[in-house]
Design an enzyme around this catalytic site. Structure first.
Site, PDB file in Angstrom:
ATOM      1  N   HIS A  84     -10.609  -2.527   1.888  1.00 47.61           N
ATOM      2  CA  HIS A  84     -10.599  -3.466   3.008  1.00 47.61           C
ATOM      3  C   HIS A  84     -11.305  -2.905   4.244  1.00 47.61           C
ATOM      4  O   HIS A  84     -12.113  -3.612   4.866  1.00 47.61           O
ATOM      5  CB  HIS A  84      -9.159  -3.873   3.345  1.00 47.61           C
ATOM      6  CG  HIS A  84      -8.587  -4.895   2.409  1.00 47.61           C
ATOM      7  ND1 HIS A  84      -8.997  -5.031   1.105  1.00 47.61           N
ATOM      8  CD2 HIS A  84      -7.616  -5.847   2.597  1.00 47.61           C
ATOM      9  CE1 HIS A  84      -8.320  -6.011   0.526  1.00 47.61           C
ATOM     10  NE2 HIS A  84      -7.472  -6.514   1.409  1.00 47.61           N
ATOM     11  N   GLN A  93      -7.253   9.565  12.289  1.00 45.74           N
ATOM     12  CA  GLN A  93      -7.648  10.465  11.202  1.00 45.74           C
ATOM     13  C   GLN A  93      -7.549  11.944  11.587  1.00 45.74           C
ATOM     14  O   GLN A  93      -7.282  12.293  12.725  1.00 45.74           O
ATOM     15  CB  GLN A  93      -9.085  10.142  10.789  1.00 45.74           C
ATOM     16  CG  GLN A  93      -9.229   8.767  10.154  1.00 45.74           C
ATOM     17  CD  GLN A  93      -8.609   8.693   8.784  1.00 45.74           C
ATOM     18  OE1 GLN A  93      -9.150   9.220   7.821  1.00 45.74           O
ATOM     19  NE2 GLN A  93      -7.478   8.035   8.671  1.00 45.74           N
ATOM     20  N   SER A 117      -4.695  -0.587  -5.505  1.00 51.12           N
ATOM     21  CA  SER A 117      -5.217  -1.433  -4.437  1.00 51.12           C
ATOM     22  C   SER A 117      -5.139  -2.883  -4.894  1.00 51.12           C
ATOM     23  O   SER A 117      -5.944  -3.336  -5.711  1.00 51.12           O
ATOM     24  CB  SER A 117      -6.668  -1.055  -4.107  1.00 51.12           C
ATOM     25  OG  SER A 117      -7.220  -1.955  -3.159  1.00 51.12           O
ATOM     26  N   HIS A 161     -10.585   2.749  -0.316  1.00 44.46           N
ATOM     27  CA  HIS A 161     -10.679   2.324   1.085  1.00 44.46           C
ATOM     28  C   HIS A 161     -11.487   1.031   1.113  1.00 44.46           C
ATOM     29  O   HIS A 161     -12.539   0.942   1.739  1.00 44.46           O
ATOM     30  CB  HIS A 161     -11.312   3.418   1.943  1.00 44.46           C
ATOM     31  CG  HIS A 161     -10.503   3.725   3.159  1.00 44.46           C
ATOM     32  ND1 HIS A 161     -11.030   3.901   4.410  1.00 44.46           N
ATOM     33  CD2 HIS A 161      -9.159   3.868   3.321  1.00 44.46           C
ATOM     34  CE1 HIS A 161     -10.081   4.156   5.283  1.00 44.46           C
ATOM     35  NE2 HIS A 161      -8.939   4.139   4.640  1.00 44.46           N
ATOM     36  N   ASN A 186      -3.910   5.617  -7.453  1.00 44.73           N
ATOM     37  CA  ASN A 186      -3.790   4.718  -6.312  1.00 44.73           C
ATOM     38  C   ASN A 186      -3.871   3.289  -6.834  1.00 44.73           C
ATOM     39  O   ASN A 186      -4.594   3.010  -7.788  1.00 44.73           O
ATOM     40  CB  ASN A 186      -4.926   5.009  -5.325  1.00 44.73           C
ATOM     41  CG  ASN A 186      -5.046   3.977  -4.226  1.00 44.73           C
ATOM     42  OD1 ASN A 186      -5.975   3.178  -4.208  1.00 44.73           O
ATOM     43  ND2 ASN A 186      -4.114   3.979  -3.306  1.00 44.73           N
ATOM     44  N   HIS A 207       0.823  -1.214   0.000  1.00 48.31           N
ATOM     45  CA  HIS A 207       0.000   0.000   0.000  1.00 48.31           C
ATOM     46  C   HIS A 207       0.855   1.262   0.000  1.00 48.31           C
ATOM     47  O   HIS A 207       0.510   2.251  -0.643  1.00 48.31           O
ATOM     48  CB  HIS A 207      -0.915  -0.012   1.228  1.00 48.31           C
ATOM     49  CG  HIS A 207      -1.950   1.066   1.216  1.00 48.31           C
ATOM     50  ND1 HIS A 207      -3.167   0.921   0.587  1.00 48.31           N
ATOM     51  CD2 HIS A 207      -1.964   2.308   1.747  1.00 48.31           C
ATOM     52  CE1 HIS A 207      -3.877   2.022   0.735  1.00 48.31           C
ATOM     53  NE2 HIS A 207      -3.172   2.889   1.440  1.00 48.31           N
TER      54      HIS A 207
END
Length: 736
Positions: free
Chosen positions: A82, A300, A519, A80, A517, A34
Site C-alpha cells: 500500500h 523509521q 498482506s 510494503h 508475512n 497487519h
C-alpha cells in the site's frame, strides 16, 4: 478506526471499563489485520515450521536456519504494498529498511536482499511511474546501506495496475553464539530506544495496510506512509551490531508496523512480563506531539534494546559515537500490563494507558467464512499459430525478457560474497571456504488464481527447483502472501487452498516455513490482484557443487529430467500470445518433484573432483543446469542459449511425455518438476543410465542457432542473434 463493534465489546469486557482515546488507538493498531493476523493465523498453522536445520521458526522478527557449525542465517520477507502504491520511492525504501531491521534484530549482519515485484502493464503510464520509482527506491536504499540486492523477480499484469506489490527478502549472517531474540525476560531491565527520532509520519500505517485502497488513497493516506532515511539506517546498523558485540543484551526488536505500541507489547508479552513506558523520555523531532501520535508513530530507523541498567552508559556512548540519539524510555516490570506514563503530570494523572500485554500482542483470531468460487467453464478456444512466431512473442514479453534494466541499478557486488549474480536461477553467496548459500524468490500468480492449491504448491516447487539447479539443497522457506479482502469468503478459501499446497511441498522436501508475512486487502474498489504467494527458498551447498544455466561447450549433450504433460492453461504462452488467463493450472506431482530434485543433487554431488568453483580445470561432466518454468521448454532452451551465445539442436520426439502432445504444447507446457542439464558427450549415456526417473537425451549444444525438430520435421530454426533481439532491450524501450 478498524476495530469492529464486536471487538470493542470484547475489549471492554476484559477491561471492565471503557477505553480512553490512547488505549483505543493502541488497540486499534494491534487488532489490525497487519499486526494481529486475525484472519490468517488459523490457516497459517498448516505450515511445517520445524526441521533438522531450523534454529527458530515463525514468531520473531526473522527465522533462523543453521548453515554451518559456526553460522546461522537469519531470513525474513516483508511486504510494503500500500505505501508503494501511494509513494513508490519512499514506500519501497521503507520496505527495505523494515526488513533490514528485522534481520539486525536477530543479531545478524544483513548480507543479501532479494525483491519480488508486481506492476500493471508497462503500456500504462502510471504503472511505468510506479515501476521506475519502486526500483529507484530499492536501489538507493540498498546501495546506500551497503547490502547487495542479488536476485529477484518481476511480473507485469493487468490485475496489479492499481495495486503494485513490493515484497522484499533479506538474509543475514550471525554466529550461533551471538543470536539475539525479541524478548524481555528480566524484570528491572530497561528499554533503550535508539536510532531515528519519532515524528508524525506513518501514523496508522498498519491500519492503512489493513484496508482496501481507493481512488482517493493517494491524497488521503499519504500521511500513513513512513519516511525512509538510509543514511541513518547505516549508522543504526553499525551501532546496533557494536552494542550487541560489547553488551550482553537481553532482547532486541525493531520498530516497524505499530511503532512503540507493537514493539514493547510484543517484547514483554513474549516473556510474560509487563512494561512501564515514560512518554516524555522519547526523543521527538516535531513539537506538540500527542501521546496518541507518539505511541502510534511508525517513524523509521528505530530500534529498542532491552539491557541491564548498568550497561546503559556504554550503550549510549556507542550511539553517540555513531551520531544517533538514544534514550532510556522505560523498564521491564513484573505482572502482565503495559503502562504508559507521563511523569510530568501530577501523580494521579500520570497513567495514560494501562492494558494487558496479551490483549495488545495476541488479539483473538477470527474464523471467517470460506467458500469455493464458481469456476467459469466458458473457455475461449485456443488456435495455435506459428510456433516460431509464438516463441519470439513470449521472449519479448516483459515477464520473460531480460530484467537487466532493473538489476543493473542494484549494487550486487558489495560485501564481495556474490558468486552467482542476477540473471541465473538463483543468487549464490559464499559463506566460508567450503560453503555457499543459494537464494531465490518466486511466485506464479496466474496458476494460483486458476488453481490455488497447485499454484501455491507450484510456487514453492519452482523456488526449490531454482536453488536445486544451482546445486544447493533446500533448507527452508520464507513467504510473503499477497491476497485480496479476507472478508470475502472466496478470497479466504483461495488463501487456505494456497497455504495447503505450499505446506504439502515444504513438508515433502523437509524445508519448513520459518518466517513470513501476510498482506491482505490488495484491492481497489473491487479490482482484485491475482493471488501472489511470493516464496523465498534458502539452499545450502558446497562451493564445488555450484552450477549455472548457460551452455558451456559445443558437443555437450542435453538431457531433460522429468515428464512433460499437456499443461499450457495458465501459461505464459496463453498470456503473451493469446491474452488469456483461463482453465486449470499445471498439477503438482509432489513425489515426482522430490525424486527429480534429488536426482539433480545426486548427479552434481557425484560429479568428479571439482574444487575450484566457477573457473575449474576441465573436470566437470555436468556443465549446466536449468529448471523449466514460465514459458516451458522453448524458453528454457532459449535462456541457456542467450546466456552463452551458443546454439543447440533438440528432437522433441525423444522427450518423456504423458501421451500424445502437440509440438506447440510440448514446447510451451509449464509442467512442474523438470530440469535441463548439459553433460559431456562421452559421459552422457553413463549419466543417463544412473538416472532412475523420467529422463532422456534430447539433443546437443552446437552452432549459433536454436534448432528444434520432431523426428524429421523442423519446428524452430532461429539464430541466437534473433533470440537476443527479441529478449534484450524490451523493458528499456518502455522506460526510455
Amino acid at each position: 478506526m478498524t476495530l469492529t463493534d464486536s471487538e470493542v465489546e470484547y475489549i471492554e469486557g476484559i477491561l471492565s471499563r471503557k477505553m480512553n482515546s490512547l488505549e483505543e488507538g493502541m488497540l486499534d493498531v494491534m487488532f489490525s489485520e497487519h499486526c494481529s493476523y486475525k484472519s490468517s493465523r488459523p490457516i497459517l498453522r498448516l505450515f511445517p515450521t520445524e526441521g533438522e536445520n531450523i534454529i527458530l521458526g515463525p514468531g520473531d522478527d526473522a527465522g533462523l536456519v543453521s548453515i554451518t557449525d559456526e553460522y546461522a542465517l537469519a531470513v525474513g520477507m516483508e511486504s510494503h504494498n500500500h505505501p508503494s502504491a501511494i509513494e513508490p520511492y519512499g514506500g519501497a525504501g521503507t520496505g527495505i529498511g523494515g526488513i533490514l531491521r528485522d534481520i539486525i534484530s536477530m543479531g545478524a549482519m544483513p548480507i543479501a536482499l532479494l525483491d519480488s515485484l508486481r506492476f500493471g502493464p508497462l503500456e500504462d503510464q502510471k504503472s511505468r511511474y510506479l515501476f521506475e520509482h519502486v526500483v529507484e527506491g530499492i536501489s538507493d536504499y540498498g546501495n546506500r546501506v551497503g547490502v547487495p540486492t542479488v536476485a529477484g523477480e518481476i511480473e507485469f499484469d493487468e490485475s496489479f495496475r492499481t495495486n503494485p506489490l513490493v515484497n522484499v527478502l533479506c538474509a543475514g549472517l550471525v554466529k550461533k553464539e551471538d543470536i539475539v531474540r525479541g524478548i524481555a525476560p528480566n524484570v528491572g531491565d530497561v528499554f533503550l530506544l535508539m536510532g531515528g527520532t519519532t515524528g508524525r509520519d506513518g501514523i496508522h500505517g498498519v491500519t492503512f495496510a489493513s484496508e482496501e485502497l481507493t481512488s482517493d488513497s493517494e491524497t488521503e493516506d499519504r500521511p500513513a506512509v513512513q519516511v525512509a532515511d538510509p543514511f541513518t539506517k547505516k549508522r543504526v546498523l553499525e551501532a546496533s551490531l557494536e552494542i550487541m558485540d560489547k553488551i550482553n543484551v537481553s532482547g532486541v526488536k525493531d520498530l516497524g508496523g505499530g511503532g512503540l505500541t507493537c514493539c514493547i507489547s510484543e517484547l514483554v508479552d513474549s516473556s510474560e512480563n509487563g512494561a512501564v513506558v515514560d512518554l516524555r523520555a522519547i526523543p521527538l523531532r516535531e513539537e506538540g506531539m500527542t501521546p496518541y501520535e507518539i505511541m502510534l508513530s511508525e517513524s523509521q530507523e528505530r530500534m529498542i534494546f532491552v539491557i541491564n541498567p548498568k550497561d546503559v552508559e556504554l550503550a549510549q556512548s556507542i550511539c553517540e559515537k555513531h551520531e544517533i540519539p538514544s534514550a532510556v524510555i522505560g523498564e521491564v516490570t513484573s505482572g502482565d500490563h503495559m503502562i504508559v506514563k507521563d511523569f510530568e503530570e501530577d501523580e494521579e494523572n500520570q497513567i495514560l494507558c494501562d492494558l494487558p500485554t496479551i490483549l495488545l500482542a495476541d488479539p483473538p483470531s477470527l474464523n471467517r467464512e470460506m467458500r469455493e468460487p464458481v469456476k467459469d467453464d466458458n473457455l475461449v478456444e485456443v488456435i495455435d499459430g506459428d510456433i516460431q512466431e509464438s516463441l519470439i512473442k513470449i521472449l519479448s514479453s516483459p515477464n520473460i525478457a531480460s530484467k537487466q534494466w532493473v538489476y543493473k541499478q542494484y549494487d550486487h557486488e558489495v560485501q564481495v560474497r556474490t558468486v552467482v549474480k542476477p540473471g541465473d536461477d538463483a543468487a549464490v553467496l559464499k559463506i566460508d571456504d567450503e560453503t555457499a548459500i543459494a537464494l531465490t524468490s518466486d511466485a506464479n500468480t496466474i496458476h494460483t488464481k486458476l488453481s490455488p492449491y497447485d499454484g501455491g504448491a507450484g510456487s514453492v516447487a519452482e523456488a526449490i527447483r531454482n536453488v536445486v539447479s544451482m546445486g544447493a539443497k533446500p533448507y527452508a522457506v520464507v513467504d510473503c502472501l499477497n491476497f485480496g479482502n479476507p472478508e470475502t469468503p472466496e478470497i479466504l478459501w483461495q488463501f487456505k487452498e494456497c497455504i495447503r499446497g505450499m505446506s504439502d511441498v515444504a513438508a515433502e522436501f523437509e524445508a519448513p516455513v520459518i518466517s513470513g508475512n501476510v498482506s491482505f486487502y490488495n484491492e481497489t474498489e473491487g479490482i482484485k490482484i491475482n493471488p501472489t504467494p511470493a516464496v523465498g527458498v534458502i539452499g545450502v551447498e558446497n562451493l564445488k557443487n555450484i552450477r549455472t544455466l548457460p551452455f558451456k561447450e559445443e558437443s555437450d549433450k542435453i538431457i531433460i529430467i522429468g515428464k512433460t504433460y499437456d499443461e499450457v492453461e495458465g501459461s505464459e504462452y496463453h498470456r503473451a500470445v493469446h491474452n488469456l488467463e483461463q482453465g486449470e493450472a499445471p498439477k503438482i506431482r509432489i513425489g515426482d518433484e522430490l525424486a527429480n530434485a534429488n536426482t539433480i543433487l545426486d548427479l552434481i554431488s557425484n560429479d568428479g573432483d571439482y574444487t575450484k568453483y566457477l573457473d575449474a580445470e576441465d573436470t566437470l561432466n555436468i556443465n549446466a543446469v536449468h529448471d523449466l518454468s514460465a514459458g516451458g521448454l522453448a524458453i528454457a532452451l532459449s535462456e541457456m542459449a542467450l546466456s552463452s551465445n551458443l546454439g543447440c539442436e533438440v528432437d522433441l520426439s525423444s522427450i518423456p511425455k504423458d501421451g500424445d502432445i502437440s509440438n506447440n504444447n510440448t514446447l510451451f507446457s509449464e509442467s512442474h518438476g523438470r530440469y535441463l542439464i548439459t553433460v559431456k558427450a562421452d559421459k552422457a549415456d553413463e549419466i543417463l543410465s544412473d538416472i532412475d526417473v523420467d529422463a532422456a537425451i534430447i539433443g546437443e549444444v552446437k552452432g549459433n542457432s536454436l534448432i528444434i525438430n520432431n523426428a524429421d520435421e523442423n519446428i524452430i530454426n532461429i539464430s541466437v542473434d534473433e533470440l537476443n533481439n527479441a529478449y534484450n532491450g524490451v523493458i528499456e524501450k518502455y522506460m526510455a
